[in-house]
Motif scaffolding. Structure first.
Motif, PDB file in Angstrom:
ATOM      1  N   PRO A  80       0.813  -1.227   0.000  1.00 39.47           N
ATOM      2  CA  PRO A  80       0.000   0.000   0.000  1.00 39.47           C
ATOM      3  C   PRO A  80       0.838   1.266   0.000  1.00 39.47           C
ATOM      4  O   PRO A  80       0.489   2.259  -0.647  1.00 39.47           O
ATOM      5  CB  PRO A  80      -0.814  -0.106   1.297  1.00 39.47           C
ATOM      6  CG  PRO A  80      -0.779  -1.527   1.696  1.00 39.47           C
ATOM      7  CD  PRO A  80       0.438  -2.135   1.095  1.00 39.47           C
ATOM      8  N   LEU A  81       1.974   1.239   0.736  1.00 41.09           N
ATOM      9  CA  LEU A  81       2.811   2.438   0.776  1.00 41.09           C
ATOM     10  C   LEU A  81       3.349   2.767  -0.616  1.00 41.09           C
ATOM     11  O   LEU A  81       3.321   3.908  -1.061  1.00 41.09           O
ATOM     12  CB  LEU A  81       3.971   2.226   1.756  1.00 41.09           C
ATOM     13  CG  LEU A  81       4.795   3.464   2.101  1.00 41.09           C
ATOM     14  CD1 LEU A  81       5.276   3.383   3.543  1.00 41.09           C
ATOM     15  CD2 LEU A  81       5.988   3.653   1.199  1.00 41.09           C
ATOM     16  N   ASP A 131       3.191   5.865  -5.714  1.00 40.94           N
ATOM     17  CA  ASP A 131       3.014   5.891  -7.173  1.00 40.94           C
ATOM     18  C   ASP A 131       1.868   6.804  -7.593  1.00 40.94           C
ATOM     19  O   ASP A 131       1.864   7.343  -8.698  1.00 40.94           O
ATOM     20  CB  ASP A 131       2.760   4.476  -7.706  1.00 40.94           C
ATOM     21  CG  ASP A 131       4.018   3.632  -7.688  1.00 40.94           C
ATOM     22  OD1 ASP A 131       5.121   4.214  -7.657  1.00 40.94           O
ATOM     23  OD2 ASP A 131       3.902   2.386  -7.671  1.00 40.94           O
ATOM     24  N   GLN A 132       0.873   6.984  -6.710  1.00 39.57           N
ATOM     25  CA  GLN A 132      -0.274   7.829  -7.058  1.00 39.57           C
ATOM     26  C   GLN A 132       0.021   9.318  -6.883  1.00 39.57           C
ATOM     27  O   GLN A 132      -0.735  10.153  -7.357  1.00 39.57           O
ATOM     28  CB  GLN A 132      -1.475   7.451  -6.188  1.00 39.57           C
ATOM     29  CG  GLN A 132      -2.092   6.126  -6.595  1.00 39.57           C
ATOM     30  CD  GLN A 132      -3.203   5.698  -5.661  1.00 39.57           C
ATOM     31  OE1 GLN A 132      -3.348   6.229  -4.568  1.00 39.57           O
ATOM     32  NE2 GLN A 132      -3.971   4.728  -6.083  1.00 39.57           N
ATOM     33  N   MET A 133       1.109   9.640  -6.193  1.00 34.66           N
ATOM     34  CA  MET A 133       1.450  11.058  -6.026  1.00 34.66           C
ATOM     35  C   MET A 133       2.019  11.610  -7.326  1.00 34.66           C
ATOM     36  O   MET A 133       2.728  10.924  -8.049  1.00 34.66           O
ATOM     37  CB  MET A 133       2.486  11.217  -4.893  1.00 34.66           C
ATOM     38  CG  MET A 133       1.932  10.915  -3.527  1.00 34.66           C
ATOM     39  SD  MET A 133       3.216  10.678  -2.285  1.00 34.66           S
ATOM     40  CE  MET A 133       4.003  12.267  -2.250  1.00 34.66           C
ATOM     41  N   VAL A 135      12.604   1.977   4.656  1.00 38.06           N
ATOM     42  CA  VAL A 135      11.588   2.241   3.636  1.00 38.06           C
ATOM     43  C   VAL A 135      12.235   2.522   2.272  1.00 38.06           C
ATOM     44  O   VAL A 135      11.568   2.453   1.240  1.00 38.06           O
ATOM     45  CB  VAL A 135      10.680   3.408   4.110  1.00 38.06           C
ATOM     46  CG1 VAL A 135      11.403   4.744   4.015  1.00 38.06           C
ATOM     47  CG2 VAL A 135       9.397   3.452   3.324  1.00 38.06           C
ATOM     48  N   ASP A 136      13.556   2.784   2.278  1.00 36.93           N
ATOM     49  CA  ASP A 136      14.214   3.028   0.990  1.00 36.93           C
ATOM     50  C   ASP A 136      14.342   1.751   0.158  1.00 36.93           C
ATOM     51  O   ASP A 136      14.848   1.784  -0.956  1.00 36.93           O
ATOM     52  CB  ASP A 136      15.578   3.696   1.181  1.00 36.93           C
ATOM     53  CG  ASP A 136      16.473   2.955   2.144  1.00 36.93           C
ATOM     54  OD1 ASP A 136      16.091   1.848   2.573  1.00 36.93           O
ATOM     55  OD2 ASP A 136      17.551   3.494   2.469  1.00 36.93           O
ATOM     56  N   ARG A 137      13.863   0.637   0.699  1.00 37.21           N
ATOM     57  CA  ARG A 137      13.817  -0.584  -0.123  1.00 37.21           C
ATOM     58  C   ARG A 137      12.641  -0.567  -1.087  1.00 37.21           C
ATOM     59  O   ARG A 137      12.599  -1.357  -2.032  1.00 37.21           O
ATOM     60  CB  ARG A 137      13.708  -1.812   0.775  1.00 37.21           C
ATOM     61  CG  ARG A 137      14.933  -1.955   1.650  1.00 37.21           C
ATOM     62  CD  ARG A 137      14.927  -3.240   2.420  1.00 37.21           C
ATOM     63  NE  ARG A 137      16.169  -3.360   3.170  1.00 37.21           N
ATOM     64  CZ  ARG A 137      16.698  -4.490   3.591  1.00 37.21           C
ATOM     65  NH1 ARG A 137      16.090  -5.617   3.340  1.00 37.21           N
ATOM     66  NH2 ARG A 137      17.817  -4.499   4.261  1.00 37.21           N
ATOM     67  N   ILE A 138      11.660   0.288  -0.812  1.00 39.15           N
ATOM     68  CA  ILE A 138      10.500   0.301  -1.714  1.00 39.15           C
ATOM     69  C   ILE A 138      10.220   1.670  -2.329  1.00 39.15           C
ATOM     70  O   ILE A 138       9.557   1.754  -3.359  1.00 39.15           O
ATOM     71  CB  ILE A 138       9.221  -0.196  -1.000  1.00 39.15           C
ATOM     72  CG1 ILE A 138       8.996   0.567   0.303  1.00 39.15           C
ATOM     73  CG2 ILE A 138       9.280  -1.692  -0.772  1.00 39.15           C
ATOM     74  CD1 ILE A 138       7.627   0.361   0.865  1.00 39.15           C
ATOM     75  N   VAL A 139      10.691   2.765  -1.709  1.00 38.86           N
ATOM     76  CA  VAL A 139      10.532   4.091  -2.322  1.00 38.86           C
ATOM     77  C   VAL A 139      11.850   4.858  -2.179  1.00 38.86           C
ATOM     78  O   VAL A 139      12.587   4.644  -1.211  1.00 38.86           O
ATOM     79  CB  VAL A 139       9.386   4.918  -1.669  1.00 38.86           C
ATOM     80  CG1 VAL A 139       8.031   4.331  -1.980  1.00 38.86           C
ATOM     81  CG2 VAL A 139       9.586   5.054  -0.175  1.00 38.86           C
ATOM     82  N   PRO A 140      12.160   5.732  -3.131  1.00 40.67           N
ATOM     83  CA  PRO A 140      13.382   6.525  -3.005  1.00 40.67           C
ATOM     84  C   PRO A 140      13.221   7.595  -1.929  1.00 40.67           C
ATOM     85  O   PRO A 140      12.221   8.320  -1.928  1.00 40.67           O
ATOM     86  CB  PRO A 140      13.554   7.162  -4.387  1.00 40.67           C
ATOM     87  CG  PRO A 140      12.294   6.941  -5.119  1.00 40.67           C
ATOM     88  CD  PRO A 140      11.425   6.008  -4.374  1.00 40.67           C
ATOM     89  N   VAL A 141      14.183   7.680  -1.028  1.00 39.83           N
ATOM     90  CA  VAL A 141      14.070   8.595   0.115  1.00 39.83           C
ATOM     91  C   VAL A 141      14.966   9.810  -0.092  1.00 39.83           C
ATOM     92  O   VAL A 141      16.131   9.680  -0.461  1.00 39.83           O
ATOM     93  CB  VAL A 141      14.448   7.869   1.423  1.00 39.83           C
ATOM     94  CG1 VAL A 141      14.511   8.835   2.591  1.00 39.83           C
ATOM     95  CG2 VAL A 141      13.445   6.760   1.710  1.00 39.83           C
TER      96      VAL A 141
END
Ligand code: SF4
Length: 195
Positions: free
Chosen positions: A113-114, A119-121, A149-155
Motif C-alpha cells: 500500500p505504501l 506511485d499515485q502522487m 523504507v528506501d527498499r520500496i521508495v526513493p528517500v
C-alpha cells in the motif's frame, strides 16, 4: 562551462552599454556579485522562482504508521506551526500531495500500500523517512518489519532518533527545502529502488 547567468545582460536587460561586446562588467556588477545583485534588484530565473514556490507549498500526505506519527502530527500545532512554510494542509488523497512523510515502522504487509500511495502522487514528489524504524527498521530487526523504507521508495531525507522530536522533523523539512532551492533533483531521479 556554465549556463548560469553572471551579467545583467544574461537576464535579458538590453541597454547599449550592457550589450557592447568590448565593455567589461560595470562597477555595479563587479561590486555586488551575482547573488547580491539578484537580491537587490529582485531578479531571478523562472526555474528558481518555480522551485521557491514549490518549497512554499509542499503538501504532505497523511501517512502515520506508529509512535513517530504522534510527533509528526504535532508539527501542525501552534507550537511548531508548519503553516509558516505553507505546509499545514495534510492531504488525504495522494493525488493532492507531493511530500510523503513515512513516520513509523513499516510492516511488510504495509509495503505494497505504501508503494501504491507513492506511485499515485504526482511529480515532483519527495519522501522523508522519519525515525529509526522508517529509516532502517530500528530495533525491530525481524522478519515482519521492512528494514528501511528506501527498499520500496526513493528517500530524500532521513530523520534520525526514536522518536524524532518535532524539531528534528522540522530540521529535515528545512534541509529538504534547501536542497530543492539549490537545484538538487528529487530522490526518484537520483537513486533507484527495487520495484
Ligand atoms: S523510531 Fe521509535 S518512536 Fe518511531 S516508530 Fe520506531 S519505535 Fe516508534
Amino acid at each position: 562551462m556554465t549556463d548560469e547567468p553572471t551579467r545583467l545582460r544574461d537576464y535579458g536587460l538590453q541597454s547599449e552599454r550592457l550589450l557592447w561586446p568590448t565593455k567589461g562588467p560595470s562597477r555595479f556588477e563587479e561590486e555586488l556579485g551575482l547573488e547580491e545583485m539578484e537580491r537587490a534588484l529582485g531578479l531571478t530565473t523562472l526555474e528558481k522562482a518555480v522551485r521557491w514556490a514549490q518549497t512554499k507549498s509542499m503538501w504532505p500526505d497523511t501517512f502515520g504508521l506508529a509512535c513517530c506519527a504522534i510527533e509528526m502530527m504535532s508539527i501542525v500545532g501552534s507550537r511548531y506551526d508548519l503553516a509558516r512554510f505553507g505546509m499545514e494542509a495534510f492531504r488525504s488523497s495522494p493525488r493532492q500531495a507531493d511530500l510523503l512523510i513515512v513516520s513509523g515502522r513499516v510492516a511488510n504487509k504495509m509495503a505494497e500500500p505504501l508503494r501504491q500511495i507513492y506511485d499515485q502522487m504526482l511529480e515532483p514528489k519527495w519522501v522523508i523517512a522519519m525515525g529509526a524504524c522508517a529509516s532502517s527498521g530500528g530495533m525491530f530487526n525481524n522478519y515482519t518489519i521492512l528494514q528501511g523504507v528506501d527498499r520500496i521508495v526513493p528517500v530524500d531525507i532521513y530523520v534520525p532518533f526514536c522518536p524524532p522530536r518535532p524539531e528534528a522533523l522540522m530540521e529535515g523539512i528545512i534541509r529538504l527545502h534547501e536542497a530543492h532551492l539549490a537545484g538538487v533533483p528529487p530522490a526518484y531521479e537520483r537513486v533507484g529502488v527495487a520495484t
